[in-house]
Write a protein that holds these residues in place. Structure first.
Motif, PDB file in Angstrom:
ATOM      1  N   MET A  52       0.853  -1.023   0.068  1.00  0.00           N
ATOM      2  CA  MET A  52      -0.004  -0.158   0.015  1.00  0.00           C
ATOM      3  C   MET A  52       0.793   1.278   0.057  1.00  0.00           C
ATOM      4  N   LYS A  53       0.407   2.230  -0.649  1.00  0.00           N
ATOM      5  CA  LYS A  53       1.069   3.381  -0.629  1.00  0.00           C
ATOM      6  C   LYS A  53       0.342   4.688  -0.029  1.00  0.00           C
ATOM      7  N   VAL A  54       0.988   5.717   0.290  1.00  0.00           N
ATOM      8  CA  VAL A  54       0.481   6.813   0.955  1.00  0.00           C
ATOM      9  C   VAL A  54      -0.855   7.441   0.221  1.00  0.00           C
ATOM     10  N   SER A  55      -0.732   7.260  -1.326  1.00  0.00           N
ATOM     11  CA  SER A  55      -1.639   7.874  -2.015  1.00  0.00           C
ATOM     12  C   SER A  55      -3.016   7.235  -1.851  1.00  0.00           C
ATOM     13  N   ASP A  56      -3.007   5.904  -1.108  1.00  0.00           N
ATOM     14  CA  ASP A  56      -4.246   5.230  -0.892  1.00  0.00           C
ATOM     15  C   ASP A  56      -4.845   5.454  -0.173  1.00  0.00           C
ATOM     16  N   PHE A  57      -4.262   6.304   1.048  1.00  0.00           N
ATOM     17  CA  PHE A  57      -4.987   6.970   2.179  1.00  0.00           C
ATOM     18  C   PHE A  57      -4.907   8.414   2.351  1.00  0.00           C
ATOM     19  N   MET A  58      -4.137   9.239   1.618  1.00  0.00           N
ATOM     20  CA  MET A  58      -4.309  10.490   1.717  1.00  0.00           C
ATOM     21  C   MET A  58      -5.524  11.196   1.193  1.00  0.00           C
ATOM     22  N   ILE A  59      -5.833  12.531   1.720  1.00  0.00           N
ATOM     23  CA  ILE A  59      -6.695  13.217   1.115  1.00  0.00           C
ATOM     24  C   ILE A  59      -6.198  14.135  -0.034  1.00  0.00           C
ATOM     25  N   THR A  60      -6.994  14.833  -1.000  1.00  0.00           N
ATOM     26  CA  THR A  60      -6.339  15.412  -1.939  1.00  0.00           C
ATOM     27  C   THR A  60      -6.827  16.865  -1.668  1.00  0.00           C
ATOM     28  N   ASP A  61      -7.961  17.021  -1.241  1.00  0.00           N
ATOM     29  CA  ASP A  61      -8.533  18.306  -0.991  1.00  0.00           C
ATOM     30  C   ASP A  61      -7.920  18.824   0.333  1.00  0.00           C
ATOM     31  N   VAL A  62      -6.736  19.136   0.378  1.00  0.00           N
ATOM     32  CA  VAL A  62      -6.030  19.616   1.736  1.00  0.00           C
ATOM     33  C   VAL A  62      -6.429  21.078   1.925  1.00  0.00           C
ATOM     34  N   ILE A  63      -6.596  21.200   2.952  1.00  0.00           N
ATOM     35  CA  ILE A  63      -6.982  22.550   3.846  1.00  0.00           C
ATOM     36  C   ILE A  63      -5.741  23.061   4.231  1.00  0.00           C
ATOM     37  N   SER A  64      -4.908  24.228   3.779  1.00  0.00           N
ATOM     38  CA  SER A  64      -4.207  25.001   4.038  1.00  0.00           C
ATOM     39  C   SER A  64      -4.462  26.575   4.303  1.00  0.00           C
ATOM     40  N   VAL A  65      -3.357  27.004   4.791  1.00  0.00           N
ATOM     41  CA  VAL A  65      -3.229  28.619   4.882  1.00  0.00           C
ATOM     42  C   VAL A  65      -1.887  29.193   4.188  1.00  0.00           C
ATOM     43  N   THR A  66      -1.765  30.299   4.127  1.00  0.00           N
ATOM     44  CA  THR A  66      -0.463  31.236   3.912  1.00  0.00           C
ATOM     45  C   THR A  66      -0.028  31.866   4.961  1.00  0.00           C
ATOM     46  N   GLY A  67       1.333  32.033   4.956  1.00  0.00           N
ATOM     47  CA  GLY A  67       2.006  32.701   6.057  1.00  0.00           C
ATOM     48  C   GLY A  67       1.382  34.009   6.665  1.00  0.00           C
ATOM     49  N   ASP A  68       0.628  34.812   5.820  1.00  0.00           N
ATOM     50  CA  ASP A  68       0.117  36.036   6.000  1.00  0.00           C
ATOM     51  C   ASP A  68      -1.337  35.822   6.608  1.00  0.00           C
ATOM     52  N   THR A  69      -1.832  34.613   6.589  1.00  0.00           N
ATOM     53  CA  THR A  69      -3.063  34.364   7.296  1.00  0.00           C
ATOM     54  C   THR A  69      -3.336  34.691   8.635  1.00  0.00           C
TER      55      THR A  69
ATOM     56  N   VAL B 251     -11.842  25.593  13.060  1.00  0.00           N
ATOM     57  CA  VAL B 251     -13.263  25.095  13.553  1.00  0.00           C
ATOM     58  C   VAL B 251     -14.259  24.844  12.648  1.00  0.00           C
ATOM     59  N   ASN B 252     -14.056  25.487  11.393  1.00  0.00           N
ATOM     60  CA  ASN B 252     -15.185  25.360  10.428  1.00  0.00           C
ATOM     61  C   ASN B 252     -15.057  23.906   9.767  1.00  0.00           C
ATOM     62  N   ASN B 253     -13.658  23.540   9.741  1.00  0.00           N
ATOM     63  CA  ASN B 253     -13.312  22.406   8.953  1.00  0.00           C
ATOM     64  C   ASN B 253     -13.154  21.188  10.138  1.00  0.00           C
ATOM     65  N   LYS B 254     -13.336  21.490  11.318  1.00  0.00           N
ATOM     66  CA  LYS B 254     -13.250  20.342  12.514  1.00  0.00           C
ATOM     67  C   LYS B 254     -11.651  19.456  12.362  1.00  0.00           C
ATOM     68  N   ILE B 255     -10.978  20.519  12.173  1.00  0.00           N
ATOM     69  CA  ILE B 255      -9.312  20.043  12.182  1.00  0.00           C
ATOM     70  C   ILE B 255      -8.634  20.668  13.337  1.00  0.00           C
ATOM     71  N   GLY B 256      -7.367  20.042  13.435  1.00  0.00           N
ATOM     72  CA  GLY B 256      -6.548  20.289  14.550  1.00  0.00           C
ATOM     73  C   GLY B 256      -5.246  21.375  14.026  1.00  0.00           C
ATOM     74  N   GLY B 257      -4.918  21.243  12.886  1.00  0.00           N
ATOM     75  CA  GLY B 257      -3.783  21.838  12.105  1.00  0.00           C
ATOM     76  C   GLY B 257      -3.645  21.831  10.884  1.00  0.00           C
ATOM     77  N   VAL B 258      -3.105  22.606  10.036  1.00  0.00           N
ATOM     78  CA  VAL B 258      -3.098  22.730   8.549  1.00  0.00           C
ATOM     79  C   VAL B 258      -1.604  23.190   8.118  1.00  0.00           C
ATOM     80  N   PRO B 259      -1.077  22.553   6.835  1.00  0.00           N
ATOM     81  CA  PRO B 259       0.101  23.074   6.478  1.00  0.00           C
ATOM     82  C   PRO B 259       0.034  24.524   5.899  1.00  0.00           C
ATOM     83  N   VAL B 260       1.229  25.171   6.043  1.00  0.00           N
ATOM     84  CA  VAL B 260       1.244  26.648   5.768  1.00  0.00           C
ATOM     85  C   VAL B 260       2.065  26.725   4.350  1.00  0.00           C
TER      86      VAL B 260
END
Length: 130
Positions: A1-18, A28-37
């Motif tokens: 099995m590969k990572v691609s078999d389990f990963m999501i593709t609609d990643v929620i992210s922010v930019t450094g100026d957020t 809160v709106n996406n019920k997640i605890g962290g995001v990539p920048v």
């Protein structure tokens, strides 16, 4: 099995100026605890979590009991003022920039599981608790 078999593709992210306020709304709106920048070219430049924000806004002499934020406020510092001021700060001021761990989609899933285990990472989910 590969990572691609389990990963999501609609990643929620922010930019450094957020702003931290915008970040918290997104978490809160996406019920997640962290995001990539990411930067303007969609390159990973950091990571940020709700815990990072809580540690940043935490008044001196207080204790954080959980990620939802049960906070005991010290009399020496006005938490309300600090909170209003810091929520306008940009994500780039507190995001983790060093020692980021990542895997590629075509790598074996076992590699990502070893990284999760070794570094005590938790999952983030839009459909349940993180």
């Amino acid at each position: 099995m590969k990572v691609s078999d389990f990963m999501i593709t609609d990643v929620i992210s922010v930019t450094g100026d957020t702003t931290l306020k915008e970040l918290l709304k997104k978490l809160v709106n996406n019920k997640i605890g962290g995001v990539p920048v990411i930067d303007e070219e969609n390159h990973l430049i950091g990571m940020i979590s709700d815990g990072d924000v809580l540690r940043y806004i935490q008044p001196k002499g207080t204790t954080i009991f959980d990620a939802i934020s049960l906070v005991m406020v010290s009399e020496k510092e006005d938490f309300t003022e600090k909170l209003a001021y810091t929520l306008d700060h940009e994500v780039s001021t507190i995001m983790r920039k060093r020692d980021l761990k990542f895997v590629y989609a075509d790598e074996p899933l076992e590699r990502s599981l070893r990284i999760f285990s070794k570094h005590h990472f938790k999952k983030n989910s839009r459909h349940g608790s993180g």
